[in-house]
Motif scaffolding. Structure first.
Motif, PDB file in Angstrom:
ATOM      1  N   THR A   1       0.697  -1.059  -0.217  1.00 11.86           N
ATOM      2  CA  THR A   1       0.124   0.023   0.028  1.00 11.86           C
ATOM      3  C   THR A   1       0.626   0.613  -0.404  1.00 11.86           C
ATOM      4  OG1 THR A   1      -1.836  -0.929   1.120  1.00 11.86           O
ATOM      5  CG2 THR A   1      -1.602   0.929   1.214  1.00 11.86           C
ATOM      6  N   VAL A   2       1.120   2.007  -0.789  1.00 10.49           N
ATOM      7  CA  VAL A   2       1.739   3.191  -1.448  1.00 10.49           C
ATOM      8  C   VAL A   2       0.879   4.207   0.465  1.00 10.49           C
ATOM      9  CG1 VAL A   2       2.189   5.051  -2.306  1.00 10.49           C
ATOM     10  CG2 VAL A   2       1.874   2.899  -3.123  1.00 10.49           C
ATOM     11  N   VAL A   3       1.494   5.354   0.767  1.00 10.84           N
ATOM     12  CA  VAL A   3       0.833   6.100   1.568  1.00 10.84           C
ATOM     13  C   VAL A   3       2.039   7.620   1.054  1.00 10.84           C
ATOM     14  CG1 VAL A   3       0.006   4.750   3.305  1.00 10.84           C
ATOM     15  CG2 VAL A   3       1.940   4.755   3.222  1.00 10.84           C
ATOM     16  N   ALA A   4       1.169   8.226   1.819  1.00 11.07           N
ATOM     17  CA  ALA A   4       1.257   9.918   1.664  1.00 11.07           C
ATOM     18  C   ALA A   4       2.173  10.151   3.053  1.00 11.07           C
ATOM     19  CB  ALA A   4       0.565  10.766   1.391  1.00 11.07           C
ATOM     20  N   TRP A   5       2.393   9.608   3.866  1.00 11.10           N
ATOM     21  CA  TRP A   5       3.730  10.073   5.199  1.00 11.10           C
ATOM     22  C   TRP A   5       4.561   9.012   4.662  1.00 11.10           C
ATOM     23  CZ3 TRP A   5      -1.567   8.697   5.151  1.00 11.10           C
ATOM     24  CH2 TRP A   5      -1.901   7.864   5.457  1.00 11.10           C
ATOM     25  N   ARG A   6       5.780   9.383   5.498  1.00 10.65           N
ATOM     26  CA  ARG A   6       7.021   8.490   5.088  1.00 10.65           C
ATOM     27  C   ARG A   6       7.012   6.977   6.450  1.00 10.65           C
ATOM     28  NH1 ARG A   6      10.318  13.437   6.487  1.00 10.65           N
ATOM     29  NH2 ARG A   6      10.207  14.726   4.162  1.00 10.65           N
TER      30      ARG A   6
END
Length: 187
Positions: free
Chosen positions: A9-14
């Motif tokens: 899952t690609v998320v916006a947070w590091r």
């Protein structure tokens, strides 16, 4: 046979640390730290766009209202409008996920997800009636932020950063047992 790789899952947070830091910053009560957390959420939103979790977006809008309120830069009427928009968006976005093909009353949807009915009534007044007092908007904001903390943020953290008394833990467990949230509403 070919083995499939697990989906990522690609998320916006590091990473988890940044997520935790933003949650703590949003709920800390220090307007400077809250502004830093809001700036981070804005960066997430620019990366993630419409895929931003609704609860994160709603939390940020409500905290932004509190930061503006504490700054003293806005007049009472402007604050009512700011809080009002954030509260209306919260109720509409959260209950929208529960709507089916047949229109279901907001009060019923709110009950299903444990949103206090008076918050729905406040939303109705903001949308269709006379603007409420600033004190009521502030109270609505606090109640909704608490709901978001319990129903979204604490679940994401596994309750790691939330210090709760035994009564609050029992209340949390009861709310979790009663809340039948669509999983896609919180992803």
């Amino acid at each position: 046979r070919r083995r499939l790789k697990p989906l990522r899952t690609v998320v916006a947070w590091r990473g988890r640390a940044e997520w935790d830091q933003v949650m703590v910053g949003l709920y800390c009560g220090d307007s400077r730290l809250q502004q830093d957390a809001l700036d981070r959420v804005s960066a997430w939103k620019s990366r993630y766009g419409p895929k931003m979790p609704l609860a994160v977006d709603c939390t940020a809008e409500l905290i932004r209202c509190k930061v503006l309120d504490s700054s003293g830069r806005l007049k009472s009427h402007e604050l009512i409008l700011s809080y009002g928009l954030a509260l209306v968006r919260f109720v509409n976005l959260i209950t929208e996920r529960k709507q089916k093909m047949v229109s279901i009353p907001l009060r019923q949807l709110a009950r299903e997800v444990d949103i206090p009915i008076w918050v729905v009534d406040l939303r109705h007044e903001l949308t269709h009636g006379k603007l409420p007092r600033l004190a009521l908007c502030r109270k609505g904001c606090d109640v909704v932020l608490d709901w978001l903390r319990k129903m979204y943020w604490s679940r994401q953290l596994g309750n790691n950063l939330c210090e709760e008394s035994e009564d609050e833990e029992e209340e949390q467990e009861e709310m979790e047992a009663n809340a039948e949230l669509d999983s896609d509403a919180w992803e």
